[in-house]
Every structure is written in structure tokens, then in C-alpha cells.
Scaffold this motif. Structure first.
Motif, PDB file in Angstrom:
ATOM      1  N   VAL A  80       0.817  -1.217   0.000  1.00  0.00           N
ATOM      2  CA  VAL A  80       0.000   0.000   0.000  1.00  0.00           C
ATOM      3  C   VAL A  80       0.852   1.270   0.000  1.00  0.00           C
ATOM      4  N   ASP A  81       2.018   1.244   0.648  1.00  0.00           N
ATOM      5  CA  ASP A  81       2.873   2.436   0.670  1.00  0.00           C
ATOM      6  C   ASP A  81       3.323   2.818  -0.735  1.00  0.00           C
ATOM      7  N   TYR A  84       0.284   4.128  -2.751  1.00  0.00           N
ATOM      8  CA  TYR A  84      -0.039   5.479  -2.291  1.00  0.00           C
ATOM      9  C   TYR A  84       0.907   6.500  -2.919  1.00  0.00           C
ATOM     10  N   LEU A  98      -2.416   8.323   3.903  1.00  0.00           N
ATOM     11  CA  LEU A  98      -2.004   6.991   4.341  1.00  0.00           C
ATOM     12  C   LEU A  98      -1.637   7.038   5.821  1.00  0.00           C
ATOM     13  N   ARG A 106      -3.313  -0.394   7.411  1.00  0.00           N
ATOM     14  CA  ARG A 106      -2.624   0.811   6.949  1.00  0.00           C
ATOM     15  C   ARG A 106      -3.360   1.188   5.672  1.00  0.00           C
ATOM     16  N   GLU A 107      -3.986   2.365   5.651  1.00  0.00           N
ATOM     17  CA  GLU A 107      -4.888   2.660   4.551  1.00  0.00           C
ATOM     18  C   GLU A 107      -4.944   4.142   4.233  1.00  0.00           C
ATOM     19  N   PHE A 108      -5.512   4.431   3.044  1.00  0.00           N
ATOM     20  CA  PHE A 108      -5.804   5.806   2.650  1.00  0.00           C
ATOM     21  C   PHE A 108      -7.109   5.820   1.887  1.00  0.00           C
TER      22      PHE A 108
END
Length: 129
Positions: A80-81, A84, A98, A106-108
Motif C-alpha cells: 500500500v505504501d 499510495y 495513508l 494501513r490505509e488511505f
């Protein structure tokens, strides 16, 4: 006769309502880095009113004929990093940055041109693992 195979759900593809399919395709492909897999028009003389977008194992459907109430979809991401960073650099409408959440994700969050919310997250155990 062999026992029938038990049913299993394979995947889900949310259908998101959009006002302008052409503009929405530009946003999803240009900012969220999806690819158009399919477009549908009722006749060759009419503009497309339905499209299928994909990225990796995720599929989203956009419909310009759907009700105009915004929808929400959650997409699980490996890395995810990195995703993002890619979509932020591309100019995606990031509505929540994020961050690590208390529910171990771990999210946005993003919103498209029609107010549909897309959340992208990864289980922290997969990151910290």
C-alpha cells in the motif's frame, strides 16, 4: 456421478455510479492508474455508458446510467505504501492520507469526480510481518 463442486465466491466488482464516463475513465486511468478493460455503448452511435477497469487482481465497474448516490469500495493492496506514492504523485484526490489505523490496517482514502469513495489498505501484519 461425482459430488457437485461446492459453490465458492470468486471475487466482487463494485459498480460505481458516475455522471461523465469519459471524465471518470480519465481520472481512474490517469490518477489511480487503472486500465480500461471494456467499454459498452447501447449502439455504435452513442457514447459508452459502462466500463470495466482493472489493476492487478482488482476490477471496478463504472456506470453512467446508475443511480447518482455515491458508493464506497474497499480495495486490499499488497504494498500500500508504494501504491499510495504512485497515485499521490499522479495527482489522485486523496481525502485521507495513508496512516496506520487502530483496526490493524494501513490505509488511505480517495474520492472520484462523483464523490464515490475508494479506500485502499493493507493488513499491518503483512507489512510488519
Amino acid at each position: 456421478m461425482p459430488d457437485p463442486k461446492p459453490p465458492q465466491l470468486a471475487h466482487i466488482a463494485p459498480v460505481l455510479p458516475v455522471a461523465d464516463l469519459k471524465a471518470s475513465l480519465a481520472y481512474y486511468c490517469g490518477k489511480l492508474l487503472f486500465e480500461t478493460r471494456f467499454e459498452w455503448a447501447d449502439t455504435e452511435a452513442e457514447p459508452a455508458r459502462y466500463a470495466i477497469l482493472c489493476r492487478d487482481q482488482v476490477e471496478l465497474h463504472l456506470s453512467s446510467g446508475a443511480a447518482r448516490h455515491p458508493a464506497t469500495a474497499y480495495c486490499f493492496v499488497d504494498g500500500v505504501d508504494g501504491y499510495y506514492a504512485e497515485v499521490k504523485a499522479a495527482g489522485a484526490n486523496i481525502t485521507e492520507a495513508l496512516a496506520d489505523q487502530p483496526w490493524e490496517m494501513r490505509e488511505f482514502e480517495t474520492k472520484d469526480l462523483d464523490g464515490n469513495v475508494l479506500m485502499f489498505g493493507e493488513h499491518k501484519s503483512r507489512i510488519d510481518g
